[in-house]
Scaffold this motif. Structure first.
Motif: not given
Length: 845
Positions: A205-209
């Motif tokens: 996801s965009p908030l993941g690594a």
């Protein structure tokens, strides 16, 4: 914040994660201490979704205390630089809130998040804080307990469907909405968007690594792969006389390294120079590292250096290659796929997931268990301890498949040899032979009246299915048919490749499934490993059982890899006839030569594609055959390897055949002599004594080794690729393999397929590695031919394998002419393309 508060936060922190905004820490909420902070957040209008805006500090303290006292949920305070910025609740959704609306799985962690309201003063707001907190909270929920996290496999949330901002934030973190549910909490009912987020979801996801879906597609691996394939393209296409590099004595005034010569190839606007060694049969061995590509400029000043790119090379060579314009992109796609596979193969070996040549040789030379007597070739396997014999078979199977998966080259002659057009990246990872993975075949029940099952003479339908399917599988399949009101006796069972079952069965054959002519039954129990031929599967659960070859409707190396039910009707009969001929020949018996019979074939023909006016590829999508495994025919201490392995070099450049020769302790000439006795001698005998020709390339031969030396060989892929090259009488079911040609063309079965297709590559490897000079190698080939002629003076054959030269049949030219179907399988001889003649390295002087 007081000094005491700062100290307590540092002591109580159980989890910390760095973000763009700074380090965020997680501590168990302290109801007495933290209630005023949390109450101030809950009272803010922005926190209305919590329905607690009217609670006082004491009420919030009681609420936090109740959460802390419940062993199914926990409260956490999140701090940034020791300042509270968020409150988080984690809970067990199987016990709290969602018990009636969510089918909780082990590892599910429910989560509620309250972020401190933004300051009224825009200048005091910290941009990106909410994203940082959301990312940190999901990490906390998914992190292992040993690292201070909650150890979740999935995070579960249930925001109000009307809360658009939180829906967007959840989506940014990778949450997937499962559906809308009614949730009641604290007397308030809402329609919630029940959503989950796995570790993989969050990472991507965009908030993941972030996740690199293709980590093997990187510059260092690409450079090596481009150079390897460019060297092969230059070598093989020069071998096929599509262009002619010239010795370059003026480019830089130096010769190549290692006894090589510097060559130059001038194309339109670009020049290639490289070091190469040349051998008989116009065989080129080019050093990939030596290739230099330059834009054409002033010859004295030199041109502009350009990267070596095999795709660009083909585009630059197009005037010479003459690929039809409408098929050029297809060829480039197959070449691009080959390039990607080359990167992946090298990545696996460099990382240690694929053994190098030394590791493979260690397995191929391992002795049988049970002491010195365990490897006695004259010992009756029945006299071996059963446990030792079982362990020996296990080692043989494991080594056999380790070698099969380690191959990095593909076909030694074809440049674009790993097309696999139709596979996605996950498909490649699951089904490519070099991945060494395991899969379960999918089974379908096919209505008997629309399906045929052809069997070898010694096979029966019940015997085949009893051996290939367990009693539990057959009972389950029968029950599934009966549950649909169908009579199991009216169906035959057909195995499908998982890719075929997913991409073709429910779509291409939707009508057949809907009317019950085809009934999907699910996966079988046994695990299989794909072989180098990609659609042939080796049974890993029961290695003594048959190979299974299935249709696979992907484009690979010039063909759609289907199986024709009509064509395969005669396959078992052809195999029986060939096996009887081989088994009844004393010469072949003494050489240990055998065939692995294709002893059963099944195919479905009830679809509409079989009723179209003209044949089509769709008629080849639902069929399978069973082939004997070589494992039951091995003796203690014998090891198996695909013959293609003799041409394999590992990532360090070490050749498996070189390592085998050295590990065997055998004189290189004696090693080659033993190999030729097992491979060349039987093929020559089949041709001269019976006019029988196989397709004996590397993947169609299974070698039997002992102590690292080739002792005998098994031939496979009989039904599609065997031919009788004369007018001899054949049984009606076998008649299709008759392909009478003159004696000169008969000899090409050895000249093209063995000398040019296999031995020139092997001779080059041994010569380059300093194991055996090419003159000595070809002298041994000549000795093998002479020995056969001397031992069979009564054979009336006009095949002259000592002729001065032979027609130069070109494989890549076939693929370049038609990338979709290289040859007409029903008339292969007339499809061939020749480029003059080659001098026979064993021709009479």
């Amino acid at each position: 914040m007081t000094a005491a508060t700062t100290a307590r936060a540092a002591v109580d922190s159980v989890f910390a994660v760095g973000t763009r905004r700074g380090e965020l820490t997680f501590s168990p909420v302290d109801p007495d201490h933290d209630a005023p902070v949390v109450q101030g957040w809950l009272a803010h209008p922005a926190s209305g979704a919590w329905h607690m805006t009217d609670l006082g500090v004491d009420d919030v303290r009681d609420y936090l205390g109740a959460v802390a006292a419940d062993d199914a949920q926990d409260g956490w305070l999140v701090r940034l630089d020791d300042e509270p910025v968020a409150y988080v609740e984690t809970y067990d959704p199987a016990r709290v809130l969602l018990t009636a609306v969510h089918d909780a799985a082990p590892g599910d962690v429910g989560m509620h998040l309250l972020v401190a309201p933004a300051p009224a003063d825009p200048a005091a707001r910290r941009r990106g804080l909410t994203d940082a907190v959301m990312s940190a909270v999901v990490r906390f929920c998914l992190a292992d307990a040993a690292d201070g996290g909650r150890g979740g496999a999935r995070v579960v949330v249930e925001p109000d469907v009307r809360n658009a901002p939180i829906a967007a934030k959840n989506a940014a973190a990778g949450f997937r909405v499962l559906g809308e549910v009614e949730v009641t909490d604290g007397g308030h009912t809402k329609t919630a968007a029940l959503s989950v987020c796995t570790r993989a979801d969050f990472a991507a996801s965009p908030l993941g690594a972030g996740v690199d879906p293709a980590p093997h597609l990187r510059a260092d691996l690409a450079d090596h792969a481009h150079r390897h394939l460019a060297a092969k393209a230059l070598a093989e296409l020069t071998h096929e006389r599509l262009f002619a590099p010239v010795a370059d004595g003026t480019a830089d005034g130096t010769s190549g390294a290692g006894g090589a010569t510097r060559y130059r190839l001038d194309l339109d606007g670009v020049t290639y120079t490289f070091d190469a060694r040349t051998f008989v049969l116009e065989h080129w061995v080019i050093d990939p590292a030596s290739i230099v590509r330059t834009a054409r400029g002033d010859r004295e000043q030199g041109g502009t250096a350009l990267p070596v790119d095999v795709l660009e090379l083909v585009a630059e060579l197009q005037p010479s290659l003459q690929i039809p314009d409408e098929l050029l992109a297809t060829y480039l796609e197959e070449l691009s796929s080959t390039l990607a596979a080359a990167m992946a193969k090298r990545d696996r070996e460099l990382s240690g997931r694929t053994p190098d040549a030394a590791g493979l040789v260690a397995g191929l030379t391992a002795p049988a268990p049970g002491g010195p007597g365990g490897a006695d070739p004259d010992r009756d396997p029945a006299d071996q301890d059963p446990a030792d014999r079982a362990e020996d078979r296990r080692r043989t199977a494991e080594t056999f498949q380790a070698v099969e998966a380690a191959m990095s080259e593909g076909h030694p002659g074809f440049v674009a040899n790993n097309g696999r057009i139709g596979f996605s990246l996950p498909d490649y990872e699951a089904f490519a032979p070099e991945r060494g993975g395991r899969l379960r075949l999918q089974w379908v029940a096919a209505r008997r009246e629309h399906t045929h099952l052809a069997l070898a003479d010694d096979q029966t339908e019940s015997g085949l299915y009893d051996a290939e399917l367990s009693g539990a599988e057959r009972a389950a399949f029968a029950d599934r048919l009966a549950a649909r009101g169908l009579d199991p006796a009216g169906y035959l069972y057909l195995p499908l490749h998982p890719w075929q079952a997913e991409h073709r069965l429910p779509i291409t054959f939707a009508a057949d499934v809907a009317r019950g002519d085809l009934v999907p039954l699910g996966p079988g129990a046994d695990e299989y490993t794909p072989q180098q031929s990609i659609r042939t599967m080796f049974n890993r659960t029961r290695p003594e059982r048959h190979y299974v070859k299935v249709a696979l409707a992907i484009q690979n190396m010039g063909f759609l890899r289907g199986l024709s039910p009509a064509y395969m009707r005669a396959t078992p009969a052809i195999n029986d006839w060939v096996a009887d001929l081989v088994d009844g020949d004393a010469t072949l018996g003494s050489a240990g030569f055998g065939v692995l019979r294709e002893l059963a074939a099944a195919g479905y023909t009830g679809d509409v594609y079989h009723r179209t006016p003209r044949p089509n590829a769709h008629r080849k999508m639902l069929a399978a055959l069973w082939r004997e495994s070589p494992l039951p025919r091995t003796a203690p201490g014998e090891r198996l390897a695909t013959m293609a392995s003799l041409l394999h070099r590992d990532a360090g450049g070490r050749a498996l055949v070189t390592e085998l020769v050295r590990a065997s302790g055998t004189d290189p000439a004696d090693w080659v002599r033993a190999y030729l006795d097992a491979y060349l001698y039987p093929l020559v005998h089949c041709l001269r004594a019976h006019d029988l020709a196989f397709m004996p390339h590397g993947e169609n031969l299974v070698l039997v080794l002992r102590d690292g030396v080739v002792r005998r060989a098994f031939m496979k892929d009989i039904g599609e690729e065997v031919a009788v090259l004369s007018d001899r009488a054949l049984p009606e079911q076998v008649a299709r393999i008759a392909a009478p040609v003159d004696d000169a063309e008969k000899a090409l079965a050895i000249f093209t397929d063995v000398f040019d297709g296999v031995l020139r590559h092997l001779a080059g490897i041994l010569a380059v590695d300093g194991v055996l000079g090419e003159d000595r190698f070809w002298a041994l080939v000549g000795e093998c031919l002479d020995r056969h002629e001397a031992e069979h003076p009564d054979l009336d054959s006009g095949v002259d394998l000592r002729a001065a030269g032979f027609a130069h049949s070109c494989l890549n030219r076939l693929q370049l002419r038609n990338t979709l179907q290289m040859v007409d399988l029903a008339d292969q001889s007339s499809s061939l393309i020749y480029a003059g003649t080659l001098a026979n390295p064993v021709g009479r002087r």
